[in-house]
Design a protein around this motif. Structure first.
Motif, PDB file in Angstrom:
ATOM      1  N   GLY A  49       1.260  -1.396   0.162  1.00 55.50           N
ATOM      2  CA  GLY A  49      -0.212  -0.252  -0.187  1.00 55.50           C
ATOM      3  C   GLY A  49       0.366   1.215  -0.081  1.00 55.50           C
ATOM      4  O   GLY A  49       2.263   1.335   0.092  1.00 55.50           O
ATOM      5  N   PRO A  50       0.415   2.353  -0.166  1.00 57.86           N
ATOM      6  CA  PRO A  50       0.916   3.873  -0.207  1.00 57.86           C
ATOM      7  C   PRO A  50       1.850   4.056   0.820  1.00 57.86           C
ATOM      8  O   PRO A  50       2.970   4.606   1.042  1.00 57.86           O
ATOM      9  CB  PRO A  50      -0.066   4.489  -0.096  1.00 57.86           C
ATOM     10  CG  PRO A  50      -1.272   4.096   0.465  1.00 57.86           C
ATOM     11  CD  PRO A  50      -1.366   2.663  -0.130  1.00 57.86           C
ATOM     12  N   ASP A  51       1.012   3.495   2.334  1.00 57.25           N
ATOM     13  CA  ASP A  51       2.010   3.926   3.759  1.00 57.25           C
ATOM     14  C   ASP A  51       3.682   3.110   3.544  1.00 57.25           C
ATOM     15  O   ASP A  51       4.163   3.447   3.917  1.00 57.25           O
ATOM     16  CB  ASP A  51       1.444   3.682   5.080  1.00 57.25           C
ATOM     17  CG  ASP A  51       1.896   4.172   5.764  1.00 57.25           C
ATOM     18  OD1 ASP A  51       1.975   5.204   6.196  1.00 57.25           O
ATOM     19  OD2 ASP A  51       2.246   3.191   7.289  1.00 57.25           O
ATOM     20  N   ALA A  52       3.454   2.074   2.367  1.00 56.16           N
ATOM     21  CA  ALA A  52       5.441   1.348   2.493  1.00 56.16           C
ATOM     22  C   ALA A  52       6.077   1.976   1.616  1.00 56.16           C
ATOM     23  O   ALA A  52       6.736   1.646   1.032  1.00 56.16           O
ATOM     24  CB  ALA A  52       4.453   0.024   2.078  1.00 56.16           C
ATOM     25  N   VAL A  53       5.515   3.172   1.056  1.00 61.22           N
ATOM     26  CA  VAL A  53       6.267   3.702  -0.236  1.00 61.22           C
ATOM     27  C   VAL A  53       7.426   3.867   0.467  1.00 61.22           C
ATOM     28  O   VAL A  53       7.531   4.876   1.266  1.00 61.22           O
ATOM     29  CB  VAL A  53       5.805   4.522  -1.374  1.00 61.22           C
ATOM     30  CG1 VAL A  53       6.723   5.207  -1.771  1.00 61.22           C
ATOM     31  CG2 VAL A  53       4.639   4.083  -1.790  1.00 61.22           C
ATOM     32  N   THR A  54       8.656   4.421  -0.416  1.00 56.58           N
ATOM     33  CA  THR A  54      10.013   4.273   0.623  1.00 56.58           C
ATOM     34  C   THR A  54      10.896   4.576  -0.505  1.00 56.58           C
ATOM     35  O   THR A  54      10.949   3.899  -1.472  1.00 56.58           O
ATOM     36  CB  THR A  54      10.306   3.708   2.137  1.00 56.58           C
ATOM     37  OG1 THR A  54      10.785   2.262   1.427  1.00 56.58           O
ATOM     38  CG2 THR A  54       9.556   3.105   3.194  1.00 56.58           C
ATOM     39  N   ARG A  55      12.031   4.604   0.821  1.00 54.36           N
ATOM     40  CA  ARG A  55      13.176   4.550  -0.660  1.00 54.36           C
ATOM     41  C   ARG A  55      14.041   3.518  -0.299  1.00 54.36           C
ATOM     42  O   ARG A  55      14.810   3.694  -2.151  1.00 54.36           O
ATOM     43  CB  ARG A  55      14.464   5.276   0.044  1.00 54.36           C
ATOM     44  CG  ARG A  55      14.347   7.382   0.781  1.00 54.36           C
ATOM     45  CD  ARG A  55      15.831   7.294   1.266  1.00 54.36           C
ATOM     46  NE  ARG A  55      15.586   8.515   1.693  1.00 54.36           N
ATOM     47  CZ  ARG A  55      15.934   9.920   2.396  1.00 54.36           C
ATOM     48  NH1 ARG A  55      16.864   9.145   2.343  1.00 54.36           N
ATOM     49  NH2 ARG A  55      15.772  10.947   2.785  1.00 54.36           N
ATOM     50  N   ALA A  56      13.506   2.506   0.323  1.00 53.56           N
ATOM     51  CA  ALA A  56      13.999   1.243  -0.182  1.00 53.56           C
ATOM     52  C   ALA A  56      12.702  -0.349  -0.971  1.00 53.56           C
ATOM     53  O   ALA A  56      13.722  -0.564  -2.019  1.00 53.56           O
ATOM     54  CB  ALA A  56      14.221   0.189   1.028  1.00 53.56           C
ATOM     55  N   THR A  57      11.785   0.885  -1.107  1.00 58.44           N
ATOM     56  CA  THR A  57      10.815  -0.013  -2.241  1.00 58.44           C
ATOM     57  C   THR A  57      10.677   0.878  -3.207  1.00 58.44           C
ATOM     58  O   THR A  57      10.255   0.326  -4.168  1.00 58.44           O
ATOM     59  CB  THR A  57       9.537   0.062  -1.087  1.00 58.44           C
ATOM     60  OG1 THR A  57       9.352   1.209  -0.846  1.00 58.44           O
ATOM     61  CG2 THR A  57       9.399  -0.678   0.615  1.00 58.44           C
ATOM     62  N   PHE A  58      10.945   1.734  -3.375  1.00 54.65           N
ATOM     63  CA  PHE A  58      10.408   2.271  -4.557  1.00 54.65           C
ATOM     64  C   PHE A  58      12.525   3.590  -4.956  1.00 54.65           C
ATOM     65  O   PHE A  58      12.427   4.807  -4.784  1.00 54.65           O
ATOM     66  CB  PHE A  58       9.938   3.518  -4.048  1.00 54.65           C
ATOM     67  CG  PHE A  58       9.846   4.164  -5.536  1.00 54.65           C
ATOM     68  CD1 PHE A  58       9.803   4.708  -6.894  1.00 54.65           C
ATOM     69  CD2 PHE A  58       7.924   3.635  -6.017  1.00 54.65           C
ATOM     70  CE1 PHE A  58       9.466   5.462  -8.173  1.00 54.65           C
ATOM     71  CE2 PHE A  58       7.074   3.988  -7.335  1.00 54.65           C
ATOM     72  CZ  PHE A  58       8.420   5.068  -8.364  1.00 54.65           C
ATOM     73  N   PRO A  59      13.021   2.534  -5.264  1.00 50.31           N
ATOM     74  CA  PRO A  59      14.966   3.018  -5.304  1.00 50.31           C
ATOM     75  C   PRO A  59      14.671   3.892  -6.669  1.00 50.31           C
ATOM     76  O   PRO A  59      14.172   3.574  -7.044  1.00 50.31           O
ATOM     77  CB  PRO A  59      16.080   1.869  -5.357  1.00 50.31           C
ATOM     78  CG  PRO A  59      15.013   0.523  -5.749  1.00 50.31           C
ATOM     79  CD  PRO A  59      13.387   1.269  -5.363  1.00 50.31           C
ATOM     80  N   LEU A  60      15.941   4.979  -6.572  1.00 51.86           N
ATOM     81  CA  LEU A  60      15.691   5.908  -7.460  1.00 51.86           C
ATOM     82  C   LEU A  60      17.432   6.476  -7.801  1.00 51.86           C
ATOM     83  O   LEU A  60      17.894   7.139  -7.723  1.00 51.86           O
ATOM     84  CB  LEU A  60      15.037   7.309  -7.450  1.00 51.86           C
ATOM     85  CG  LEU A  60      13.820   6.894  -7.486  1.00 51.86           C
ATOM     86  CD1 LEU A  60      12.479   8.071  -6.671  1.00 51.86           C
ATOM     87  CD2 LEU A  60      12.857   6.561  -8.359  1.00 51.86           C
ATOM     88  N   PRO A  61      18.184   4.892  -7.966  1.00 53.46           N
ATOM     89  CA  PRO A  61      19.379   5.859  -8.068  1.00 53.46           C
ATOM     90  C   PRO A  61      19.933   6.648  -8.711  1.00 53.46           C
ATOM     91  O   PRO A  61      21.142   7.801  -8.618  1.00 53.46           O
ATOM     92  CB  PRO A  61      19.934   4.554  -8.422  1.00 53.46           C
ATOM     93  CG  PRO A  61      19.319   3.412  -9.138  1.00 53.46           C
ATOM     94  CD  PRO A  61      17.545   4.034  -8.398  1.00 53.46           C
TER      95      PRO A  61
END
Length: 361
Positions: A49-61
């Motif tokens: 869910g949206p609360d789990a969107v983090t740098r780790a789950t949505f990496p942008l190197p």
């Protein structure tokens, strides 16, 4: 009440200063768009869910280094940054929310609670004059669509305002820094705390004010009935007028484009908007709001400002693990602007609550 190094601080700017030196704008290029869309597709396979969107789950190197610089500018530079180049019309509403949360996590990974119902994200189509969103470190806005005319957002530096207050309006400055301002807190009958509107330390000037929550609310005053919340003194009314006048004098217009993500140091800058007219057909002015905090760069919150801050980020900033977090994808069918407040964590009164109901006949 002098502040060390105030005149040379990067947040002590005027509009002319910013016009001469472009503010921090992170331009999203085609490579960045590809990275974002691949990360989005991968995140959707995780079933989170949206609360789990983090740098780790949505990496942008590729993008993360520029976003880290933008976060530093928000905390230590001019006090705001803009991420530009994404077109929200390309994506479904759910995907726009996910992308906003992902980019915002690089500015501040902690998100603040915006109301008692667990809303972490709100849709804003209106706002009040010069104010802060009391309780938030960083105000994040995603520009989904703009008005046909008007609706510009402005920011003003508390440092610059402070300098002129100290030089020309010392009584108003003393009043703004005095911990005697009655600020309404959620509850029925209404409750209030006493706090300053400006907090001055050796190296920081912090503002915490929402005009809709100061003193006796006009709706109560008009009834002529009693209330436990005191009215503002003549000196406090005058100090607010001076503050508003100086904020308007030194305001800087954010040149917002559709799709922009704007991050504002809510402790250091005041913000406001002008009037606007929406188009007769199609979407009108629509911003999506988050409240953020970056533990690595965050400013220490003074005790005088902790009541609204803890309402957003929890006791000592530890969040609300037992609250079900909500991320509404769409705005309410009919937007109902806050009756009493520009949007402040500890001071949101739910629609079922009325500050006057205990005093009605």
């Amino acid at each position: 009440m002098a502040i060390q190094g105030g005149a040379g601080h990067p947040m002590a700017w005027t509009a002319q200063d910013l016009d001469e030196a472009n503010p921090q704008v992170v331009e999203v290029n085609e490579q960045d768009v590809t990275e974002l869309e691949e990360a989005l597709a991968n995140f959707k396979t995780l079933g989170l869910g949206p609360d789990a969107v983090t740098r780790a789950t949505f990496p942008l190197p590729a993008l993360q280094a520029r976003l880290a610089e933008a976060s530093l500018d928000v905390h230590q530079g001019r006090g705001f940054a803009i991420v530009r180049g994404l077109d929200p019309r390309k994506y479904a509403d759910e995907d726009n929310v996910t992308i906003f949360l992902a980019i915002a996590s690089h500015i501040g990974e902690q998100r603040g609670l915006q109301d008692k119902k667990g809303s972490m994200l709100t849709h804003v189509t209106d706002s009040k004059p010069w104010h802060c969103d009391m309780g938030a470190d960083i105000l994040a806005l995603h520009v989904r669509s703009l008005a046909e005319t008007g609706g510009d957002t402005f920011v003003a530096s508390s440092w610059t305002i402070y300098k002129e207050l100290a030089a020309s309006y010392p009584e108003a400055l003393a009043a703004l820094c005095d911990p005697s301002w009655p600020i309404q807190v959620s509850g029925n009958p209404p409750r209030y705390i006493l706090a300053p509107l400006l907090h001055v330390s050796e190296d920081k000037i912090m503002a915490s004010l929402d005009p809709g929550r100061l003193g006796l609310h006009p709706a109560t005053a008009r009834t002529g009935q009693g209330s436990p919340v005191p009215d503002l003194s003549p000196l406090q009314h005058e100090a607010l007028e001076v503050l508003s006048m100086l904020a308007s004098k030194y305001r800087y217009r954010l040149d917002m484009k559709q799709g922009d993500m704007i991050f504002i140091n809510n402790l250091a800058l005041l913000h406001a908007r002008d009037s606007y007219v929406d188009p007769k057909t199609g979407p009108g002015r629509h911003l999506v709001r988050l409240w953020l905090r970056n533990p690595e760069h965050a400013w220490a919150i003074p005790e005088s400002m902790k009541v609204p801050w803890e309402a957003a980020f929890g006791p000592e900033g530890n969040g609300f693990p037992d609250v079900q977090k909500k991320y509404p994808v769409h705005p309410a069918p009919v937007y109902k602007p806050p009756t009493y407040t520009a949007g402040s964590a500890a001071f949101i009164i739910e629609d079922s609550e009325n500050v006057n109901s205990e005093y009605s006949t």
